[in-house]
Design an enzyme around this catalytic site. Sequence first.
Site, PDB file in Angstrom:
ATOM      1  N   CYS A 146      18.293  13.948 -54.712  1.00  0.00           N
ATOM      2  CA  CYS A 146      17.455  15.141 -54.637  1.00  0.00           C
ATOM      3  C   CYS A 146      17.484  15.746 -53.240  1.00  0.00           C
ATOM      4  CB  CYS A 146      16.037  14.795 -55.063  1.00  0.00           C
ATOM      5  SG  CYS A 146      16.048  14.133 -56.721  1.00  0.00           S
TER       6      CYS A 146
ATOM      7  N   TYR B 193      34.118   4.568 -42.482  1.00  0.00           N
ATOM      8  CA  TYR B 193      32.780   5.149 -42.380  1.00  0.00           C
ATOM      9  C   TYR B 193      32.296   5.659 -43.743  1.00  0.00           C
ATOM     10  CZ  TYR B 193      34.330   4.828 -37.567  1.00  0.00           C
ATOM     11  OH  TYR B 193      34.833   4.350 -36.381  1.00  0.00           O
TER      12      TYR B 193
ATOM     13  N   ARG C 240      29.649  11.220 -45.305  1.00  0.00           N
ATOM     14  CA  ARG C 240      30.381  12.031 -44.325  1.00  0.00           C
ATOM     15  C   ARG C 240      30.336  13.544 -44.600  1.00  0.00           C
ATOM     16  NH1 ARG C 240      35.015  11.856 -43.050  1.00  0.00           N
ATOM     17  NH2 ARG C 240      34.731  11.853 -40.795  1.00  0.00           N
TER      18      ARG C 240
HETATM   19  N1  LLP Z   1      35.573   2.119 -29.897  1.00  0.00           N
HETATM   20  C1  LLP Z   1      34.352   2.620 -29.650  1.00  0.00           C
HETATM   21  C2  LLP Z   1      33.683   2.275 -28.398  1.00  0.00           C
HETATM   22  C3  LLP Z   1      33.727   3.475 -30.578  1.00  0.00           C
HETATM   23  O1  LLP Z   1      32.547   3.990 -30.316  1.00  0.00           O
HETATM   24  C4  LLP Z   1      34.393   3.790 -31.792  1.00  0.00           C
HETATM   25  C5  LLP Z   1      33.784   4.648 -32.811  1.00  0.00           C
HETATM   26  C6  LLP Z   1      35.658   3.224 -32.015  1.00  0.00           C
HETATM   27  C7  LLP Z   1      36.220   2.405 -31.049  1.00  0.00           C
HETATM   28  C8  LLP Z   1      36.443   3.488 -33.271  1.00  0.00           C
HETATM   29  O2  LLP Z   1      36.746   4.828 -33.418  1.00  0.00           O
HETATM   30  P1  LLP Z   1      37.810   5.279 -34.534  1.00  0.00           P
HETATM   31  O3  LLP Z   1      39.143   4.685 -34.147  1.00  0.00           O
HETATM   32  O4  LLP Z   1      37.333   4.791 -35.841  1.00  0.00           O
HETATM   33  O5  LLP Z   1      37.802   6.759 -34.441  1.00  0.00           O
HETATM   34  N2  LLP Z   1      30.880   7.799 -38.465  1.00  0.00           N
HETATM   35  C9  LLP Z   1      31.796   8.716 -37.841  1.00  0.00           C
HETATM   36  C10 LLP Z   1      32.640   8.053 -36.768  1.00  0.00           C
HETATM   37  C11 LLP Z   1      31.832   7.358 -35.698  1.00  0.00           C
HETATM   38  C12 LLP Z   1      32.678   6.700 -34.651  1.00  0.00           C
HETATM   39  C13 LLP Z   1      31.869   5.862 -33.733  1.00  0.00           C
HETATM   40  N3  LLP Z   1      32.601   5.159 -32.738  1.00  0.00           N
HETATM   41  C14 LLP Z   1      32.648   9.372 -38.935  1.00  0.00           C
HETATM   42  O6  LLP Z   1      32.432   9.099 -40.111  1.00  0.00           O
HETATM   43  O7  LLP Z   1      33.491  10.207 -38.644  1.00  0.00           O
END
Ligand code: LLP
Length: 432
Positions: free
Chosen positions: A356, A385, A326
């Site tokens: 690296c 994540y 992240r």
């Molecule tokens: N529903 C849908 C359709 C989504 O695309 C996502 C997340 C969620 C729910 C859940 O979102 P949350 O409640 O976790 O915010 N890798 C990134 C975050 C990517 C989120 C993708 N979609 C990070 O590390 O911040």
Amino acid sequence: MHSFRYVGKELSCEGVTIASLVKKHGTPLYVYSQATLEDHFGKLHAALAPVDHLICYAMKANSNQAVMRVLANAGGGFDTVSEGELRRVIAAGGDPAKCVFAGVGKTEAEIEFALKAGIYCFNCESEPELQRINKVAARLKLIAPVAVRVNPNVDAGTHAKITTGTYENKFGIAFEQVEGVYARAAKLKNLRLRGIQTHIGSQLTSVKPFELAVKKLLPLVTKLKAKYNFEFFSIGGGLGIIYNPALASSDAKWWQSAAAKDILTPATYAARVVPLLKPLGLRILIEPGRFIVGNAGILITRVEYVKKTGKKNFVIVDAAMNDLIRPAFYDSYHEIIPLTKQGGATISSDVVGPICESGDYFCKDRPLPKVGEGDCLALLSAGAYGSVMGSNYNSRSLPTEVLVHGKQSAVVRTRQKVEDIWANESVASWLK
Ligand code: LLP
């Protein structure tokens, strides 16, 4: 609330010291708190109590089997995005009938698997996808439950890479097109129009964009509900967490300010969004990932070297961007604290991994307590994540993961054996 705090001077998770876990399992090490998972799930459950609801945990945030079992036991369903995730739900003892299936690229095989598993609903992101689901369902002589994911064109004001609800994004069907899409979908004989869905982005720290999106969608949802006898409205996930407590001022006056009142918490969500949803008389689905698991996990790493260059104090640790990408990917902030509480002097430091790449860092120029070789540091708020975005870059093994429950702890993923990294590879026959 989370359950990582200093007890005396020792950083602990619930009733277990992190130092004792490091001694047993080594580093890098992910540690998850069951109490925190349950607390966050429970807070959302309570906030949504005025409406019939289902919490579909967005397992993309952390799909460890133990984490999922905790949430399944709490009554949660799951927001899935691939056949692999659905299979994980089943393996973890979750109920496919409480699962939604999202994502812009569902393959025929995935649709078939999900239909046979009996999922609650497909969240559909395009018209060709609706046609494909109808075709697969007809072949299997089944009726597929579907919802259209509406792109409401509301800017969530979050990081560009995790904004999803504007017309710049690949997700959902444009607000203006949704009625027409439902009208055409209603003619497809193997679909059941079960509900409607939206999701505007991730790590939203203000309740305002949610309020705006729901307000914008209400007339449409009311109209379509009457027409197609909808059962549910899914408002997606995206509830943010506090990564940097220094930004959430402890000043009492600030907490009473307008800005603070807009901070997204289950309470503000309940106060501002739930009253809008209640009159709909629909079941409300919510798909939180980060809110549930983000602050329920930390990553422990050991200092290998401290290198002073004249300009910088580099703290070189044994975790890297392959364990937690992240900071490299989103410039995200993770609090970094020592396992033994220290007062006094700090030194401006860059905490970096051994990979690296210059992007392999966890923080830059941050005042941190002085540490030396062998000391351990905890990267906080790494539950969401973190592990799931891990890779084997630089042929580094995926780390051990531990779940803590009160005074108990259990390994919930063993450290990957280094030979397993290339176990599925082979040398082409002509090279032998
Ligand atoms: N529903 C849908 C359709 C989504 O695309 C996502 C997340 C969620 C729910 C859940 O979102 P949350 O409640 O976790 O915010 N890798 C990134 C975050 C990517 C989120 C993708 N979609 C990070 O590390 O911040």
